[in-house]
Design a protein around this motif. Sequence first.
Motif, mmCIF file in Angstrom:
data_model
loop_
_atom_site.group_PDB
_atom_site.id
_atom_site.type_symbol
_atom_site.label_atom_id
_atom_site.label_comp_id
_atom_site.label_asym_id
_atom_site.label_seq_id
_atom_site.Cartn_x
_atom_site.Cartn_y
_atom_site.Cartn_z
ATOM 1 N N SER A 71 -34.474 18.028 -9.581
ATOM 2 C CA SER A 71 -33.415 17.108 -10.192
ATOM 3 C C SER A 71 -34.054 16.268 -11.334
ATOM 4 N N GLY A 72 -33.578 16.188 -12.449
ATOM 5 C CA GLY A 72 -34.202 15.549 -13.613
ATOM 6 C C GLY A 72 -35.269 16.044 -14.226
ATOM 7 N N ASP A 73 -36.383 15.103 -14.537
ATOM 8 C CA ASP A 73 -37.446 15.577 -15.129
ATOM 9 C C ASP A 73 -38.378 16.447 -14.242
ATOM 10 N N TYR A 74 -38.853 17.531 -15.008
ATOM 11 C CA TYR A 74 -39.782 18.601 -14.114
ATOM 12 C C TYR A 74 -40.825 17.957 -13.475
ATOM 13 N N GLY A 75 -41.455 16.903 -13.945
ATOM 14 C CA GLY A 75 -42.652 16.157 -13.106
ATOM 15 C C GLY A 75 -43.667 17.274 -12.626
ATOM 16 N N GLY A 76 -44.144 18.091 -13.351
ATOM 17 C CA GLY A 76 -45.467 18.760 -13.128
ATOM 18 C C GLY A 76 -45.674 19.368 -11.807
ATOM 19 N N ILE A 77 -44.496 19.983 -11.404
ATOM 20 C CA ILE A 77 -44.533 20.727 -10.139
ATOM 21 C C ILE A 77 -44.268 22.081 -10.465
ATOM 22 N N TYR A 78 -44.532 23.101 -9.448
ATOM 23 C CA TYR A 78 -43.833 24.532 -9.236
ATOM 24 C C TYR A 78 -43.097 24.306 -7.847
ATOM 25 N N GLY A 83 -39.018 26.504 -0.817
ATOM 26 C CA GLY A 83 -39.393 25.045 -0.468
ATOM 27 C C GLY A 83 -41.099 24.802 -0.602
ATOM 28 N N LEU A 84 -41.610 25.839 -1.528
ATOM 29 C CA LEU A 84 -42.913 25.674 -1.493
ATOM 30 C C LEU A 84 -43.172 24.635 -2.908
ATOM 31 N N ILE A 85 -43.822 23.559 -2.779
ATOM 32 C CA ILE A 85 -44.045 22.752 -3.981
ATOM 33 C C ILE A 85 -45.737 22.697 -4.101
ATOM 34 N N ILE A 86 -45.991 22.908 -5.475
ATOM 35 C CA ILE A 86 -47.338 22.952 -5.870
ATOM 36 C C ILE A 86 -47.509 21.980 -7.097
ATOM 37 N N GLY A 87 -48.366 20.907 -6.885
ATOM 38 C CA GLY A 87 -48.840 20.162 -7.876
ATOM 39 C C GLY A 87 -49.256 20.624 -9.031
ATOM 40 N N LEU A 88 -48.852 20.794 -10.296
ATOM 41 C CA LEU A 88 -49.500 21.392 -11.376
ATOM 42 C C LEU A 88 -50.077 20.320 -12.391
ATOM 43 N N SER A 89 -49.499 19.080 -12.382
ATOM 44 C CA SER A 89 -50.000 18.112 -13.487
ATOM 45 C C SER A 89 -49.560 16.815 -12.912
ATOM 46 N N PRO A 90 -50.117 15.572 -13.216
ATOM 47 C CA PRO A 90 -49.706 14.515 -12.777
ATOM 48 C C PRO A 90 -48.189 13.998 -13.411
ATOM 49 N N GLY A 91 -47.490 13.432 -12.338
ATOM 50 C CA GLY A 91 -46.104 12.978 -12.638
ATOM 51 C C GLY A 91 -45.314 12.835 -11.439
ATOM 52 N N ASN A 101 -27.708 20.957 8.872
ATOM 53 C CA ASN A 101 -26.597 20.062 9.364
ATOM 54 C C ASN A 101 -25.686 19.723 8.116
ATOM 55 N N GLY A 102 -26.038 20.281 6.960
ATOM 56 C CA GLY A 102 -25.097 20.037 5.558
ATOM 57 C C GLY A 102 -25.666 18.769 5.233
ATOM 58 N N ASP A 103 -26.567 17.763 5.598
ATOM 59 C CA ASP A 103 -26.879 16.685 4.699
ATOM 60 C C ASP A 103 -27.930 17.262 3.824
ATOM 61 N N THR A 104 -28.199 16.374 2.508
ATOM 62 C CA THR A 104 -28.785 16.621 1.377
ATOM 63 C C THR A 104 -30.097 16.000 1.680
ATOM 64 N N VAL A 105 -31.164 16.135 1.117
ATOM 65 C CA VAL A 105 -32.386 15.897 1.448
ATOM 66 C C VAL A 105 -33.341 15.732 0.040
ATOM 67 N N LEU A 106 -33.725 14.608 -0.307
ATOM 68 C CA LEU A 106 -34.243 14.059 -1.688
ATOM 69 C C LEU A 106 -35.691 13.941 -1.206
ATOM 70 N N TYR A 107 -36.523 14.788 -1.866
ATOM 71 C CA TYR A 107 -37.892 14.665 -1.865
ATOM 72 C C TYR A 107 -38.560 14.182 -3.158
ATOM 73 N N THR A 108 -39.061 12.857 -3.045
ATOM 74 C CA THR A 108 -39.794 12.391 -4.355
ATOM 75 C C THR A 108 -40.978 12.765 -4.419
ATOM 76 N N VAL A 109 -41.567 13.591 -5.290
ATOM 77 C CA VAL A 109 -42.803 14.277 -5.431
ATOM 78 C C VAL A 109 -43.646 13.491 -6.587
ATOM 79 N N THR A 110 -44.471 12.732 -5.744
ATOM 80 C CA THR A 110 -45.675 12.318 -6.734
ATOM 81 C C THR A 110 -46.809 12.936 -6.761
ATOM 82 N N VAL A 111 -47.174 13.532 -8.133
ATOM 83 C CA VAL A 111 -48.358 14.110 -7.952
ATOM 84 C C VAL A 111 -49.400 13.363 -8.886
ATOM 85 N N ARG A 112 -50.777 13.246 -8.204
ATOM 86 C CA ARG A 112 -51.852 12.436 -8.805
ATOM 87 C C ARG A 112 -52.923 13.146 -9.326
#
Length: 112
Positions: A71-78, A83-91, A101-112
Motif C-alpha cells: 500500500s502506498g510507497d514501495y519502501g525498499g522491500i521485495y 508473504g515473504l518480505i525481504i529488506g532491500l534498502s532503507p525505508g 477469518n476475513g480480517d485485514t492485517v497491515l504490516y508496517t515494515v521499516t527497513v534500516r
Amino acid sequence: MKKKLITGLLTVVACFTVGSTSFAATATTPSPSATSAETSNVITLADQISVPISLRVGESITVAGSNFWISGDYGGIYLNQQGLIIGLSPGVCTVVGYLPNGDTVLYTVTVR
C-alpha cells in the motif's frame, strides 16, 4: 532473531483469530414487556490488525495471511504472494494481507 519475530507475529495473529470468538458472549434479548432499548454483550474484533515489523537490509520474514500487496510507497522491500518480505534498502512501507477469518492485517515494515 528472525524465528522469535516470526513466532511472535504468528502468536499475535493467532490470538486475534482465536480471540474473535473466545470472548464473545450471547446477546441478551429483552422480554416483550421491557421498555428499555435492546442491548448486546457481544464483543467483536476490529476489521484491521496492525503489526509493526523492523528489518535490516538483507533480512527477510514471512508473514501470516494471503493476497499480499504493498500500500502506498514501495519502501525498499521485495514482497511475494506467499508473504515473504525481504529488506532491500532503507525505508518504510505498508504491506496489506487478509487473514482466514476475513480480517485485514497491515504490516508496517521499516527497513534500516
